[in-house]
Structure formats: structure tokens, C-alpha cells
Scaffold this motif. Structure first.
Motif, short mmCIF file in Angstrom:
data_model
loop_
_atom_site.label_atom_id
_atom_site.label_comp_id
_atom_site.label_asym_id
_atom_site.label_seq_id
_atom_site.Cartn_x
_atom_site.Cartn_y
_atom_site.Cartn_z
N LEU A 6 0.82 -1.21 0.00
CA LEU A 6 0.00 0.00 0.00
C LEU A 6 0.86 1.26 0.00
O LEU A 6 0.49 2.28 -0.58
CB LEU A 6 -0.93 0.00 1.22
N VAL A 7 2.04 1.16 0.62
CA VAL A 7 2.94 2.32 0.65
C VAL A 7 3.34 2.74 -0.75
O VAL A 7 3.57 3.94 -1.01
CB VAL A 7 4.20 1.99 1.49
N ASN A 8 3.41 1.80 -1.68
CA ASN A 8 3.81 2.14 -3.05
C ASN A 8 2.81 3.05 -3.73
O ASN A 8 3.15 3.75 -4.69
CB ASN A 8 3.99 0.87 -3.88
N PHE A 9 1.57 3.04 -3.25
CA PHE A 9 0.51 3.79 -3.91
C PHE A 9 0.15 5.08 -3.16
O PHE A 9 -0.09 6.11 -3.79
CB PHE A 9 -0.74 2.92 -4.07
N ILE A 10 0.05 5.00 -1.83
CA ILE A 10 -0.40 6.19 -1.09
C ILE A 10 0.66 6.72 -0.13
O ILE A 10 0.42 7.73 0.54
CB ILE A 10 -1.70 5.90 -0.32
N GLY A 11 1.82 6.08 -0.06
CA GLY A 11 2.85 6.53 0.88
C GLY A 11 3.34 7.93 0.57
O GLY A 11 3.50 8.77 1.47
N VAL A 12 3.58 8.23 -0.71
CA VAL A 12 4.08 9.55 -1.09
C VAL A 12 3.04 10.64 -0.85
O VAL A 12 3.35 11.69 -0.26
CB VAL A 12 4.56 9.53 -2.56
N PRO A 13 1.76 10.47 -1.28
CA PRO A 13 0.76 11.50 -0.96
C PRO A 13 0.58 11.72 0.54
O PRO A 13 0.39 12.86 0.98
CB PRO A 13 -0.52 10.94 -1.60
N LEU A 14 0.64 10.63 1.33
CA LEU A 14 0.51 10.80 2.79
C LEU A 14 1.70 11.55 3.36
O LEU A 14 1.55 12.35 4.31
CB LEU A 14 0.36 9.44 3.46
N ALA A 15 2.88 11.31 2.81
CA ALA A 15 4.05 12.07 3.25
C ALA A 15 3.87 13.55 2.93
O ALA A 15 4.22 14.44 3.73
CB ALA A 15 5.31 11.54 2.58
N GLY A 16 3.31 13.86 1.75
CA GLY A 16 3.02 15.24 1.39
C GLY A 16 1.99 15.87 2.31
O GLY A 16 2.10 17.04 2.69
N TYR A 17 0.97 15.09 2.67
CA TYR A 17 -0.07 15.58 3.58
C TYR A 17 0.52 15.89 4.96
O TYR A 17 0.24 16.94 5.56
CB TYR A 17 -1.17 14.53 3.69
N ASP A 18 1.36 14.97 5.48
CA ASP A 18 1.99 15.20 6.79
C ASP A 18 2.93 16.41 6.75
O ASP A 18 3.00 17.19 7.71
CB ASP A 18 2.77 13.95 7.22
N ALA A 19 3.66 16.57 5.64
CA ALA A 19 4.56 17.72 5.51
C ALA A 19 3.76 19.02 5.50
O ALA A 19 4.16 20.02 6.13
CB ALA A 19 5.39 17.59 4.23
N TYR A 20 2.61 19.01 4.81
CA TYR A 20 1.79 20.23 4.72
C TYR A 20 1.20 20.59 6.09
O TYR A 20 1.21 21.77 6.50
CB TYR A 20 0.67 20.02 3.71
N THR A 21 0.67 19.58 6.81
CA THR A 21 0.10 19.86 8.13
C THR A 21 1.17 20.36 9.10
O THR A 21 0.90 21.25 9.92
CB THR A 21 -0.58 18.61 8.70
N ASP A 22 2.37 19.81 9.02
CA ASP A 22 3.46 20.27 9.88
C ASP A 22 3.84 21.72 9.56
O ASP A 22 4.04 22.53 10.45
CB ASP A 22 4.67 19.36 9.72
N TYR A 23 3.92 22.02 8.27
CA TYR A 23 4.28 23.39 7.88
C TYR A 23 3.21 24.38 8.31
O TYR A 23 3.52 25.47 8.84
CB TYR A 23 4.47 23.46 6.36
#
Length: 751
Positions: free
Chosen positions: A272-289
């Protein structure tokens, strides 16, 4: 600025949905090929089982997202805008790349694509950062360990999976033979016990080890008591399988269904990480920023927060599971990829989807040499006994199956064991690599690769393996340049690349529809090669022959006209295009002949005697027609490429007029074959005779010119060659029409 990054995060979510759709289309082959190929149950039943496994695996997945957060890049050294640049480039590349492979019908590794996309994007920005102020080094910015582990795992898993697939299947076949239903008295209980235990162990160790309910204490207890668990499971399932066998339940079908569920669960939970891991990383980065970094700005806030482990909200996982199940049921491309692997592993001969290559031919010769050497040192009594275990005439297949349940069970059980072993050794094995190579190894051991098909099967395997390495190189290279374009181009570049990605997906879908039309013809061939009814086989062969000969005549019409026109107008590019088309068409004609030969072998003797000669003559004339186009093009191409003198005005006029009539003849002939209407055959033959007479007249005039030593000898030689090959085109076309009419006719006495 914040609004733009919010739009990027939303776009990443949209791409995540597309990635799930194309990713499932690619990876469905991992857990469905054995059940589909063996017909262990109906396709819908296997889809239901796989869907349940996929949904549960996705919903319970919790870890496995860290590789997208800090597995390749070191986030503490990248600013928010830089990280978003990498993640957007990765997703744009990934969706397009996977969709291209699915359209081609080739399975590839989603793990490799994601890792090398992350590596390519990170490397691009690492170059920019190190060449800028020199504050950071490459070693600080890139974590190369994961990428190197994946590369090593590719080589190791391919070799190990193929070898053990071949070994275990050979032993299983020796025990059960092709007529496995006669050798199940007690061995089936042991086999079922080992198989079921392996699958359950695989589910616990590989499939659910990182699930949300799997606490550290429970995981530790399972590892501490592994032997006790395995022993208890083995005893329980051995007794259960023996009881089921006494109740006349096919234990192999139970094993196949259990294995399908287990592999589907593990695929969803771990990939599952191969498909949604990158978007979730982007989401976490955005919420942190947004929470902490707005004061520092997008180019001043470092993303050290991504060093922590991912805590994925349950609703994201459930939503991803729903999308994956939807894709599994609706994706035609998933069925296309499954068919590629099943066709390479099928037991019987049929239409081969791949051609022959020098390396495949060399491997077959070496393998035959080794086999002959082993045969010489094996005692005759042993060879005779082994031959009794491999009697193909005793093969027990479900209706329409490509291989039997014994091989399907070995595929699933061995794949499960190897992946579980790799996990326990902390090797990042790819489910694609393992399941595909196990399937190829078992098909080889099962003597599915005969001398008449081995070279084509090996070419197919090498093509798929080559596709994996192409994936790695393409993912790295494309993402590298996409990242640089986004970094330096800003919002304008982002919009442009989104447009390119959308166009690529639309174009890929159009190409897939074209391939689907070709697939429909392959379905006709498959039905023809599976039918036992003589009349049905003959009718299907007639239909297939009409379609193939129509394509050949359409090719001849288009490329004859293009050759003549390009030569008369000194168009080098047009001639090169024809030359490439001829090479490709020659392979298609060879494949047509192979298919026809296999179909003829399924007809009764009377039908073969009555129709066989006409069929093979038609194939020969079609082949000669293609080769005539090639022989016409080659001297023209060489003449123009060397910048020799062109034809004079008289030659151009004479040959141009005749060639126009030849093109019309080819068009009329194509229409007659396509419509199966030969009412005007006599008119076409008379027209062809007139054309040959005109060409003979042109040939005599040119020979008189040569004797009178007027004009260039090089021009005369190429002109005579063109006239000769034009005559051949006309002759082979009329001959093709005559034998095609006789082959299609219901009663030859009417001809």
C-alpha cells in the motif's frame, strides 16, 4: 503561496487514487495468476476472495509508510518547498509509468518504481543543493541503503524463486504425476498440511506483521513461539485435509483459494505504501508546515518532522481498500496483465505472444546440451520410471485451465514461503519478482516448455524481466528531470506537467483500446485451440485466416504505395519507415504460420487433406507478398540514401501509372478477402494479367535503354528491380486470392 501548496496536496490525493487504480491493475497478477490459470474456482469467486483479502490487508496496514517519509531522502536537510517538489514529481512519474506498463500487458514492480522515483527526484535536488552553497554533501541528503537493498534483492529473488520453483514442482509432479487424482491416498494430507501451515505462517509473519492490531507484545510472542505454532498448525491441517479428502473435497482447490487470499492480504498490507505513501508524506509535511513553519516560509522550514514513524488515520486506509477492491473488479488492464503471465506458464502449446531472440535460442541450445548430458549418466531404469510420472496424455485439467491444480498450489505455497523467508531475513523482496519467477520455474519443471515453444517462452520471460530493469532506469531518469523542471519552473511548470500527465493517460487508454481489439482476435485463437469440435475449429480458423490475410493485404497496399511514392519523391524518411514496418510484419507472418499449424493439428485427417494445402499455400503467398515489399524497398532505400541520380521523367511517369493500378488491385483484393466475397475474382485476375503485361513491356524497354547505353546504369538496375518486385506483388496477390477462396469454400467441388 499556502493556497498553491494546498492545491498540490489535493492533487497528490487525486494522483493517489489513480495510482491505486493502475497499481492494482499491475499487481493483481501476483495473487490471481495461479487461481485464474488453474480454474480452481470461477473467476468471480476468486475475485471475491481476493477482494476480501485486499480490503482486510489495506484496512489493517499501519506501518510500511516510512520509506516514503525518510527511506530514500533525509527530510531534516530538505525545506518544505523542496520536499513537495520531489513528492509531486514522484507521483506524476509513477502514475504515467505504471499505466504504460499495464497498457503493454507487462507486470512490473511498484516497489522498484517508487524507490527509484524517490531516488531520482532526491538526486536531482541533492545536486542543486550541493552545487549551490555546498553546505550539504550527497551522503547527508540521500539514503542509498534502501535502493541498494532493493537492487540486490532483485538479482537474488529472481534466481532463488526460479530455481526453487523448478525443484519443488519437479518433486511434486514425481509424487502426484499428471493424473494426480490417482495418487492422493495419504500424500495429499501431508501436502495439504504443509501448504496450509505455510500459508498461515505467511499471513502472520508477512501479511499482518505491521497491522494496526499487531502490538509489539503479540508480535514478539508469535516469534518466540514460532515452532510451537507451526507444529500445532501442521498437525491440525494435516488431519483436516485428510478428512476433507475422505469427504471427496478437492484439497488442491482449498489450498489455491487459501493461497490467493493470503497473497492478496499481504499485497494490500505491505504494498500500500507504493501507492499512497508519497501522498501521505506530502499531507503530513503540509500539516506540519501549516502548524509550525509559516513564520519561516516554505523555503526556510526543514522537514525533520518526517523522521518520525507514520501514524496513518484509519479512514485513509479503509478508503484505499475500497478503491483497490473497485480497481480489482473493474480494471480491464488487470486482466490483461494476468493473461500475459498465464499464457507464459500454460501447459499446452498455443499462440505465443512473444517472438524469438538470439539469447533465447542460445539458452535453449545450452539447456538441451545439459539435459542430454544428464540423460546419458542417468540409469535407463530410472529414466523409464520418471517418464511414467510425466505422461502428458494423463494430464488432469479443469475445463479451460492453462495448468493443473498441483502446479497452482506449488506456485502459491512456494511464493508464500519465499516471501516469508525474505521478510524474516529483512530482505525487501518484491511480490512481483517472486510470484512471477516461481510461476516460470514451475512451468519449466512441468515440461510445459516443449522444444516448439521454449524459445518463445524464454523470450517472454526475458522481456518481462527486462521490463523490471527498464522500470528502474525510466523511473529514476524521468523523475530526475521532472523534479528539476518543477524546481526551476515553478507553478507554470507544474501546470504544464499536469497537462502532459493527463494527455499521457488519455493516450495510453486509447492505445489500450487498440490492443484490446487485437486481444479479441487472440480470444478467437484461444477458443480455436481449445475446441474439440472439428467443424467449430475449421470455422474459427477460417475467421482467423480472413482477419490475418486482410491485415497482410492492407499492409502490402499501404507500404507498396509509400515505397513507390517515397522513392519517386526522394523521401528517405518514408523509405526507412517502410523498411522498419517490413521487419515487424515478417514476425507477425511467422506467428500467423505457427498459429495455423497448431490449429491444423486439431482438425481431422479428411479436413486436413481437403483444406490443408490451400491454407498453407495462402500462408506462403502472404509471406512472399511481405518479402516482396521488403525486396522492393531495400534497393530504393540504398539508392536514395547514397544520393544517386533519380529516375528520369519518363520512368517516373510510366511506373507511377502502373503502381497506381497495383495499389487499386491490392485494395480490391483486401476487400474481397475481408468480405469473403470472390464474385469478382475473375475480373481481378484479368486486371492482374494486364498489369503484369504492362510491367513486362516496361522491363523490355529498360533493357533496350541499357543496350543503347543511354542513362545511368545504377538507375536502370534499381528500376528493373522495382519492376520485377512489382510483378511479384501482383502475382502473389492473385495467387493469394485463389487459394483463399478455395480454403473458405464449404464445398470445393463448386470451385
Amino acid at each position: 503561496m499556502e493556497t498553491m501548496y494546498l492545491c498540490i496536496v489535493l492533487f497528490l490525493a487525486v494522483l493517489a487514487v489513480f495510482d491505486l487504480l493502475v497499481g492494482v491493475a499491475n499487481d493483481a497478477v501476483n495473487f490471481l495468476n495461479s487461481s485464474v490459470g488453474s480454474k480452481a474456482a470461477s473467476f468471480k469467486t476468486m475475485l471475491v476472495l481476493a477482494s476480501i483479502g485486499v480490503f482486510i490487508g489495506a484496512s489493517l496496514s499501519n506501518g510500511m509508510m516510512d520509506i516514503a517519509r525518510h527511506g530514500i531522502y533525509q527530510p531534516q536537510f530538505f525545506y518544505f518547498d523542496e520536499l513537495m517538489c520531489i513528492l509531486l514529481a514522484v507521483m506524476l512519474t509513477d502514475v504515467v509509468l505504471l499505466d504504460v506498463f499495464n497498457t503493454m500487458g507487462l507486470p512490473t514492480s511498484t516497489t522498484v518504481s517508487m524507490v527509484f522515483e524517490l531516488l531520482g527526484g532526491t538526486f536531482a535536488l541533492a545536486l542543486v543543493k550541493t552545487m549551490g552553497d555546498g553546505e550539504y554533501s550527497m551522503a547527508q541528503l540521500i539514503n542509498t541503503d534502501k535502493a541498494l537493498q532493493v537492487i540486490m534483492a532483485i538479482f537474488v529473488s529472481v534466481a532463488i524463486a526460479f530455481f526453487f520453483g523448478m525443484l519443488v514442482q519437479y518433486l511434486a509432479r514425481v509424487v502426484f504425476t499428471y493424473n494426480y487424482k490417482k495418487h492422493l491416498k495419504y500424500s495429499i494430507a501431508l501436502f495439504g498440511g504443509v501448504a496450509a501451515t505455510s500459508i498461515i505462517y505467511f499471513m502472520l509473519i508477512k501479511g499482518l506483521k505491521d497491522s494496526s492490531f499487531m502490538t509489539a507484545e503479540l508480535n514478539g510472542w508469535i516469534h518466540e513461539h514460532s515452532l510451537l505454532i507451526l507444529g500445532g498448525l501442521f498437525v491440525f491441517f494435516t488431519i483436516l485435509m485428510q478428512i476433507l479428502h475422505w469427504l471427496r473435497v478437492n484439497v488442491f482447490k482449498i489450498v489455491v483459494m487459501m493461497g490467493t487470499f493470503a497473497l492478496a492480504l499481504a499485497f494490500a498490507g505491505n504494498d500500500l505504501v507504493n501507492f499512497i505513501g508519497v501522498p501521505l508524506a506530502g499531507y503530513d509535511a503540509y500539516t506540519d508546515y501549516m502548524a509550525n513553519g509559516q513564520a519561516a516560509g516554505t523555503d526556510g522550514w526543514l522537514m525533520g518532522s518526517l523522521l518520525g514513524s507514520a501514524q496513518t488515520p484509519w479512514y485513509f486506509l479503509v478508503a484505499a481498500g475500497c478503491v483497490m477492491v473497485y480497481a480489482l473488479w473493474t480494471s480491464k488492464k488487470a486482466h490483461n496483465v494476468i493473461q500475459t503471465e498465464v499464457s507464459l506458464a500454460r501447459q499446452d502449446e498455443g499462440e505465443e505472444g512473444f517472438g524469438s531472440t538470439p539469447i533465447a535460442r542460445r539458452l535453449v541450445r545450452y539447456s538441451m546440451g545439459i539435459a542430454n548430458g544428464l540423460s546419458k549418466i542417468t540409469p535407463e531404469r530410472t529414466k523409464r520410471w520418471l517418464d511414467t510420472r510425466f505422461r502428458k496424455e494423463e494430464l488432469t485439467l479443469e475445463d479451460g485451465a492453462a495448468f493443473d491444480l498441483v502446479r497452482a498450489s506449488v506456485n502459491l505455497v512456494l511464493s508464500s514461503l519465499l516471501i516469508a523467508l525474505g521478510t524474516s531475513l529483512k530482505l525487501p523482496l518484491s511480490t512481483t519478482y517472486v510470484t512471477f519467477m516461481v510461476s516460470m520455474g514451475t512451468s519449466l519443471a512441468d515440461r510445459a516448455w516443449g522444444r516448439d515453444s521454449a524459445v518463445y517462452r524464454i523470450t517472454g520471460v526475458l522481456s518481462v524481466i527486462g521490463g523490471w530493469f527498464i522500470t528502474a532506469g525510466a523511473a529514476f531518469t524521468i523523475c530526475f528531470f521532472v523534479t528539476l523542471v518543477i524546481h526551476f519552473g515553478g507553478a507554470v511548470a507544474i501546470l504544464a506537467l499536469i497537462g502532459v500527465a493527463v494527455y499521457s493517460l488519455i493516450h495510453s487508454q486509447m492505445m489500450f483500446k487498440k490492443r484490446k481489439k487485437k486481444q479479441e482476435n487472440q480470444d478467437t485463437v484461444r477458443q480455436m485451440l481449445q475446441s474439440q469440435d472439428n467443424a467449430e475449429v475449421l470455422n474459427l480458423l477460417r475467421q482467423h485466416t480472413r482477419e490475418e490475410l486482410t491485415k497482410v493485404l492492407a499492409f502490402a497496399q499501404e507500404n507498396y504505395e509509400r515505397t513507390v511514392t517515397s522513392f519517386l519523391h526522394e523521401n528517405l524518411r518514408g523509405l526507412r519507415r517502410v523498411n522498419g514496418s517490413v521487419k515487424f510484419e515478417k514476425q507477425l507472418v511467422k506467428q500467423m504460420k505457427r498459429t495455423g499449424t497448431l490449429a491444423m493439428s486439431r482438425l481431422d485427417n479428411n479436413t486436413v487433406l481437403e483444406k490443408g494445402l490451400y491454407y498453407f499455400q495462402g500462408n506462403d503467398f502472404a509471406s512472399e507478398l511481405v518479402y516482396s515489399i521488403g525486396r522492393l524497398c531495400e534497393p530504393c532505400l540504398e539508392h536514395i540514401d547514397n544520393n544517386f541520380k533519380p529516375l528520369d521523367a519518363i520512368q517516373k511517369g510510366e511506373f507511377g501509372d502502373v503502381s497506381e493500378d497495383i495499389t487499386n488491385l491490392l485494395q480490391s483484393s483486401r476487400q474481397a478477402v475481408e468480405d469473403n466475397d470472390y464474385a469478382n475474382l475473375n475480373d481481378l485476375v484479368r486486371k492482374a494479367n494486364d498489369l503484369n503485361a504492362q510491367l513486362s513491356h516496361l522491363k523490355r524497354e529498360e533493357l533496350q535503354r541499357i543496350q543503347g547505353q543511354s542513362g545511368s546504369i545504377k538507375v536502370s538496375m534499381v528500376y528493373l528491380t522495382m519492376i520485377q518486385e512489382a510483378q511479384n506483388v501482383v502475382t502473389y496477390t492473385t495467387n493469394l486470392l485463389k487459394v483463399s477462396r478455395k480454403f473458405q469454400a464449404e464445398d470445393n467441388s463448386k470451385n
